[in-house]
Design an enzyme around this catalytic site. Structure first.
Site, short mmCIF file in Angstrom:
data_model
loop_
_atom_site.label_atom_id
_atom_site.label_comp_id
_atom_site.label_asym_id
_atom_site.label_seq_id
_atom_site.Cartn_x
_atom_site.Cartn_y
_atom_site.Cartn_z
N GLN A 227 0.83 -1.20 0.00
CA GLN A 227 0.00 0.00 0.00
C GLN A 227 0.86 1.26 0.00
OE1 GLN A 227 -2.82 -2.35 3.12
NE2 GLN A 227 -3.17 -0.16 3.11
N ARG A 374 -7.87 -1.30 8.77
CA ARG A 374 -8.90 -0.35 8.40
C ARG A 374 -9.16 0.65 9.53
NH1 ARG A 374 -13.70 -1.77 4.15
NH2 ARG A 374 -13.96 0.37 3.48
N CYS A 375 -8.06 1.11 10.11
CA CYS A 375 -8.15 2.16 11.11
C CYS A 375 -6.82 2.84 11.19
CB CYS A 375 -8.49 1.63 12.48
SG CYS A 375 -7.05 1.21 13.46
#
Lengths: 798, 194
Positions: A227, A374-375
């Site tokens: 990512q 996802r945080c």
């Protein structure tokens, strides 16, 4: 008298901001023509498989690879000892710890990488892994913080000098004295203890890499599921001591990321060395079990929370103590200087005078954890703890859940607001969002229904979760990775014919950047979105950026897209003045076109300006129409969300069903509402998954329970509830297009809504907490035995 | 059909046994020598270069590898290539043509039924199988038919919409008398794969 109509383009028609533009990337995905890591085939490519430890804690006595070499097609077997000769047996983590690449002295968790086979074919490589003989001397395993800090606990990190216990860090933030005073003055003190269990992001595509070292040119090309390709390039340059300009990281289409694809994993490093040694491309594709047991764990943190309350419902102060289980290596991928990430962003939406947080991190014999899932760096845990504490406090005061929140919210006219732990929030309409949610769910009616149902033995519950969270790391003052500041970048080239190429330092994994970045360009320049090609993920072509996680793409890279478009527009204005033969001051802009202020009919389009940049520029002007922008945000963005779940719990089995779920999200201005809604629904589903079924834990031997998708359950279309979405828009005051992060709000705020709803349904039993996931047997235990249910490992396995 | 290259792979240098199989893939008979242990998913991906079929779990749970096997949806990671000898396999590459998309493909993009795209080929093949058997499914029937396929991104709501959109599109495209004849199939339950 003549009236001049505006000739500005219709923004929605050109796919600009606010357009529900269909996604460009879909064209290849729906045809099965994506390019994911395992789809890439290079000439002469070899295949790598990793051998993992079956034991959680053991000393390695010997490794014998001779039988593996006897298998035809095996080219190379790498062990920790061989990695050590290149100084690559260990690598630094993003949290200033070290992590084993291939184990040398000990294995410290089940699934740890011990050896790697490089062969002609992946099947042969797997065969050869089974032919490696390793003698282990088992040591006692540690699977929770209590064991880790007990007297006489075995030392896990005996590789580190000056490490005499299993404590990774102790850290604190906030005002202790003032908070102590608040508690002394409190009418009521509300307490709750919780465990946010381990969870795994599990993107549907596992991790992998193809390293391709070319001895002739000295160039190392690595295709990698990452990512953050530029950070990887920097890390490879530093760790492998290779020149940075000779390293090219290409992140192809990613089959999801959710934080799992931020860290540097041993497999990447080993494949690089394998390619250097074999002088052939080496492909490593992780299998699902490898993915689940060795990569990217998240959460696993315990809370002791206390709230000082006044009888009228005001919160006077908050105390939090967290104990986080980091596994064998402290490898959190988080860019703040705070040991426990942004845990202290808790309670940012409430007006609370003082707070104090102490945090301890420990080592255990579990895969390295703490990665963001996802945080943004413990924000998920912060908001879960916050909303569980809020529910418990309201119950302790005997106050209505909605009213308690309303009484304590930061007011709309109280921005910028300093949070109890010192963050600065800038905008929001918290009470309004809550009201939209309550109206949508029919709050008063549900409460009546609930009471009526209870009288007939049916257990209905309603859970609220409201929160504002910090999204979009950085700014550069407070956030960095390995010293590299958290900014982001965009580069825009407008071609002669008015078509454009945009590249950014972010990296899409399903968020749809190829679609939405073009919409920002369309908004700023009036170039139709379909005329803008977006590229990301190749460090040889993309400008330096920090990648995509922490919901930072829109807040940071998206802002850079906006800024670079404005730079290009500024140059186009000069070209327009030249073409219109007026001075620049007399030129006005409307979407897609410059015109003469005194004569609006006289104008030139952005495309005509682009042509002039290459064919008719004024004397002395540098040709071309392009630019780049590096954007360092002044602050994080602070979206707000209100999630409300209603559930029914079966009093006999403990099974609970979601009746309705209402989501009200305020993420500021939405670039593509369709994409935003997609992000919210996906996030809510992961929240539901964590609350209900995603269960990855450890037994007393340190065996990972939940090492495949038969045991680690992800929700399917069948059990996933329907989502009802609502929106409120409070533009971000410091973002060029008023946008805030959104990718993670639902995963962060969602879990507490479900848990609060189930606990609410159990009202009257005295049960204050059941740890996630709320498996039917846990709910059943709480229901029948009227006590809290802990989910801390070890679990019993038969 | 002739080609520049022989499709039959050369026998491995070792004494690993191989078997010759002929599988009709997307309408084309393909003949290959394969190790008996080779998975169908790997034959499609590595042997035939049809990389639209993805593998996400290795345990038949995620459904990213779903293909149609003699018309029925199966998970190609859990079938050996030799088992498919003599059978027909349809992959995402055989769904629609370059110029004309299958309504299911159109539905997925129209309703934003995909994000990262990794589950999408398998989802679409399962959806195609559903609509072949039941041209007018309810939301519940769609959710049940897709319950063997995992998606991590979308939360399924838009996937369900996509399938219903495709069903509507196909019914609209059908002449009325045929539509009447097809209605009888509504009661046929959709088999859930094992």
């Amino acid at each position: 008298m003549t009236v001049t109509e505006s000739r500005a383009l219709d923004e929605i028609k050109i796919g600009g901001m606010g357009s529900r533009r269909r996604r460009v990337e879909d064209n290849r995905f729906i045809r099965g023509r994506g390019h994911y890591i395992d789809d890439i085939v290079l000439p002469r490519m070899l295949h790598m498989e990793i051998l993992r430890s079956p034991i959680a804690h053991a000393r390695i006595r010997s490794i014998d690879t001779s039988r593996a070499y006897e298998i035809p097609g095996v080219r190379l077997v790498l062990t920790g000892e061989m990695m050590a000769t290149r100084n690559l047996a260990w690598m630094p983590t993003l949290s200033y710890d070290t992590q084993a690449v291939l184990a040398t002295d000990k294995v410290r968790f089940q699934g740890q990488e011990v050896a790697a086979v490089i062969a002609d074919d992946p099947y042969i490589a797997k065969d050869a892994c089974e032919a490696i003989d390793i003698e282990y001397e088992p040591l006692p395993p540690i699977v929770n913080p209590t064991q880790a800090t007990a007297d006489g606990a075995p030392l896990i990190r005996d590789d580190k000098e000056n490490q005499h216990d299993n404590v990774a860090f102790d850290w604190e933030v906030g005002d202790k004295e003032r908070t102590d005073r608040a508690f002394a003055e409190a009418d009521v003190v509300s307490k709750i203890s919780l465990h946010y269990p381990r969870s795994h992001p599990s993107p549907l595509e596992c991790c992998g890499s193809i390293a391709d070292f070319d001895r002739a040119t000295g160039k190392l090309t690595v295709y990698m599921t990452t990512q953050a390709p530029h950070i990887i390039r920097a890390a490879v340059a530093l760790v492998a001591e290779l020149p940075e300009h000779q390293i090219r990281i290409i992140s192809p289409d990613l089959g999801g990321g959710f934080g799992n694809k931020v860290p540097v994993y041993p497999g990447y490093v080993v494949s690089i060395l394998a390619s250097i040694l074999t002088e052939r491309p080496v492909k490593w594709i992780e299998d699902r079990t490898g993915n689940l047991i060795s990569t990217g764990f998240a959460r696993d943190i315990y809370l002791d929370g206390e709230m000082a309350l006044r009888q009228d419902g005001r919160i006077l102060g908050v105390r939090m103590h967290t104990t986080s289980d980091h596994g064998a290596f402290f490898s959190d991928a988080q860019p703040s200087k705070f040991k426990i990430g942004l845990m202290h962003s808790a309670f940012s939406c409430y007006d609370i005078p003082t707070a104090h947080l102490t945090a301890r991190g420990v080592y255990t014999n579990k895969a390295p954890g703490g990665v963001a899932y996802r945080c943004s760096f413990r924000v998920t845990e912060a908001m879960f703890f916050q909303e569980r504490m809020i529910q418990a406090a309201a119950d302790d005061l005997g106050m209505d859940q909605a009213e308690f929140r309303r009484v304590n919210f930061v007011r709309d006219d109280d921005f910028p607001h300093r949070t109890p732990f010192g963050f600065l929030t800038d905008s929001g309409q918290y009470a309004k969002c809550l009201q939209v949610g309550l109206d949508a769910i029919g709050y008063a009616d549900f409460r009546m229904q609930q009471e009526e149902a209870r009288s007939r033995g049916r257990l209905l519950g309603l859970g609220i979760s409201t929160m504002t969270e910090p999204l979009g790391a950085g700014n550069s003052r407070e956030y960095d990775i390995l010293g590299i500041k958290m900014f982001d970048s965009a580069e825009l080239r407008v071609h002669m014919t008015g078509k454009a190429l945009l590249r950014t330092g972010a990296k899409t994994q399903g968020q749809g950047h190829e679609t939405t970045w073009a919409q920002i360009v369309a908004h700023e320049l009036g170039i139709p979105a379909e005329d803008v090609l977006v590229e990301e993920g190749d460090t040889d072509t993309a400008p330096f950026g920090m990648g995509t996680y922490a919901s930072r793409s829109t807040p940071v890279a998206g802002a850079a897209v906006s800024m670079v478009s404005r730079k290009v527009r500024a140059k186009a204005r000069k070209l327009a003045a030249h073409l219109l033969e007026v001075s620049e001051e007399d030129v006005e802009w409307e979407l897609g076109r410059f015109y003469v202020r005194s004569n609006p009919a006289q104008g030139v389009t952005i495309q005509e300006c682009a042509a002039a940049a290459y064919s008719n520029m004024p004397d002395g002007m540098e040709p071309g129409l392009e630019g780049n922008a590096y954007y360092d945000p002044p602050n994080l963005t602070w979206p707000f969300a209100c999630y409300i779940a209603t559930v029914e719990v079966d009093p006999v089995t403990g099974v609970w069903d979601v009746l309705r779920f209402v989501a009200v999200d305020d993420c500021g201005v939405r670039i593509n509402p369709m994409v935003v809604e997609g992000q919210i629904m996906g996030g809510l589903t992961e929240a539901y998954a964590m609350a209900s079924m995603q269960f990855i834990t450890f037994d007393s031997e340190g065996n990972c329970v939940g090492s495949n998708f038969m045991d680690y359950l992800l929700p399917t279309a069948w059990e996933t509830p329907g989502w009802e979405l609502h929106e409120v828009v409070t533009p971000c005051p410091h973002h060029p297009i008023g946008a805030k992060g959104i990718g993670e709000c639902a995963t962060v705020g969602g879990p507490a809504a479900f848990v609060n709803a189930v606990i609410d349904a159990l009202g009257g039993t005295g049960v204050r907490n059941i740890d996630m996931p709320l498996l039917p047997d846990r709910v059943h235990e709480a229901l029948t035995q009227h006590h809290d249910v802990s989910g801390a490992p070890p679990v019993k396995t038969d | 059909m002739t080609s520049l290259f022989e499709e039959i792979t050369p026998a491995p240098a070792t004494d690993v046994p191989v078997r010759r199989v002929t599988i009709t893939v997307n309408g084309q008979p393909r003949t290959l020598d394969v190790e008996p242990r080779l998975l169908l998913a790997h034959l499609l991906r590595q042997g035939l270069g049809l990389t639209g079929t993805h593998t996400g779990c290795d345990t038949t749970n995620c459904g990213a590898c779903t293909v149609l096997y003699d018309g029925a949806p199966i998970k190609s990671c859990t079938m050996l290539a030799v088992q498919a000898d003599g059978h027909e396999v349809q992959t995402v590459e055989g769904l629609g043509t370059a110029s004309e998309l299958d309504p299911v493909q159109e539905g997925f993009t129209h309703e934003h039924g995909l994000q990262c795209g990794f589950c999408t080929p398998g989802m679409m093949m399962a959806s195609r199988a559903l609509l072949n058997a039941n041209p007018d499914p309810t939301e519940e029937e769609v959710r049940f038919a897709l319950s063997g396929n995992l998606c991590r991104c979308t939360g399924y709501q838009n996937i369900v919409k996509a399938v219903l959109w495709a069903a509507q599109r196909e019914r609209d495209a059908q002449p009325p008398e045929e539509a009447g004849a097809e209605a009888a199939t509504d009661d046929v339950p959709v088999e859930q794969e094992a």
